[in-house]
Design an enzyme around this catalytic site. Structure first.
Site, PDB file in Angstrom:
ATOM      1  CG  ASN A 295      53.253  36.539  40.391  1.00 28.94           C
ATOM      2  OD1 ASN A 295      53.924  35.582  40.766  1.00 28.94           O
ATOM      3  ND2 ASN A 295      52.107  36.864  40.969  1.00 28.94           N
TER       4      ASN A 295
ATOM      5  CB  CYS B 202      47.626  38.875  30.839  1.00 31.11           C
ATOM      6  SG  CYS B 202      49.199  39.760  30.803  1.00 31.11           S
TER       7      CYS B 202
ATOM      8  CD  GLU C 259      53.141  34.820  31.905  1.00 31.36           C
ATOM      9  OE1 GLU C 259      52.095  34.180  31.695  1.00 31.36           O
ATOM     10  OE2 GLU C 259      53.248  35.647  32.844  1.00 31.36           O
TER      11      GLU C 259
ATOM     12  CD  GLU D 203      50.350  40.221  43.642  1.00 29.47           C
ATOM     13  OE1 GLU D 203      49.642  39.382  43.082  1.00 29.47           O
ATOM     14  OE2 GLU D 203      50.234  40.517  44.857  1.00 29.47           O
TER      15      GLU D 203
END
Length: 162
Positions: A62, A112, A75, A64
């Site tokens: 990830n 998600c 992902e 950010e």
């Protein structure tokens, strides 16, 4: 009006040791992928490892950004890396794991909706199911044999190709 029922199929393992060696390796690679996570705001590190048909492992973590919508999940980082670097390779399986210093994660962290939709697109593109492992380092592991179990009503508008 008929009432319909939807059933999904998945495997659940209570520990890492129950996985076969191939799945164990992929979960360990997902842990390695977390080391490149840029998560200074949430401190919630996510790592993804994808196994390609050639055996190559592709990583994602990830990323950010202070402008929150500008970040990207692990992902999608991994899937888009495959799409841009190995566009003709089939994705066989992927493992996803997460970690934080703020609390103990005791259940698998699932993807998600946006990531599930991208997974569905890649699965459709390659006409082959992607096996997904949601790996909790301190608990159970969920394993699916394709994205349809995770997102049965994925958006797939075939008329957009015309």
């Amino acid at each position: 009006m008929p009432n319909n029922t939807l059933t999904i199929t998945f495997e659940e393992y209570s520990s890492f040791d129950e996985l076969n060696t191939t799945d164990q390796e992929l979960c360990n690679e997902a842990i390695k992928a977390m080391s490149t996570s840029h998560s200074p705001y949430s401190n919630f590190r996510v790592g993804t490892a994808l196994r390609l048909e050639s055996g190559k492992i592709v990583f994602g973590s990830n990323q950010e950004n202070v402008a929150y919508p500008s970040g990207l999940c692990a992902e999608r980082v991994a899937l888009f890396t495959v799409g841009s670097t190995y566009p003709n390779e089939r994705i066989i399986s992927m493992a996803i794991t997460a970690q934080t210093d703020k609390f103990q994660i005791t259940e698998p962290v699932t993807s998600c909706g946006a990531c599930l939709q991208v997974m569905a697109e890649y699965e459709k593109k390659q006409s082959y199911p992607i096996e997904v492992l949601f790996y909790c380092q301190n608990g159970s592991i969920i394993k699916t044999k394709g994205i349809k179990s995770l997102l049965p009503f994925a958006f797939a508008e075939s008329r957009l190709k015309k």
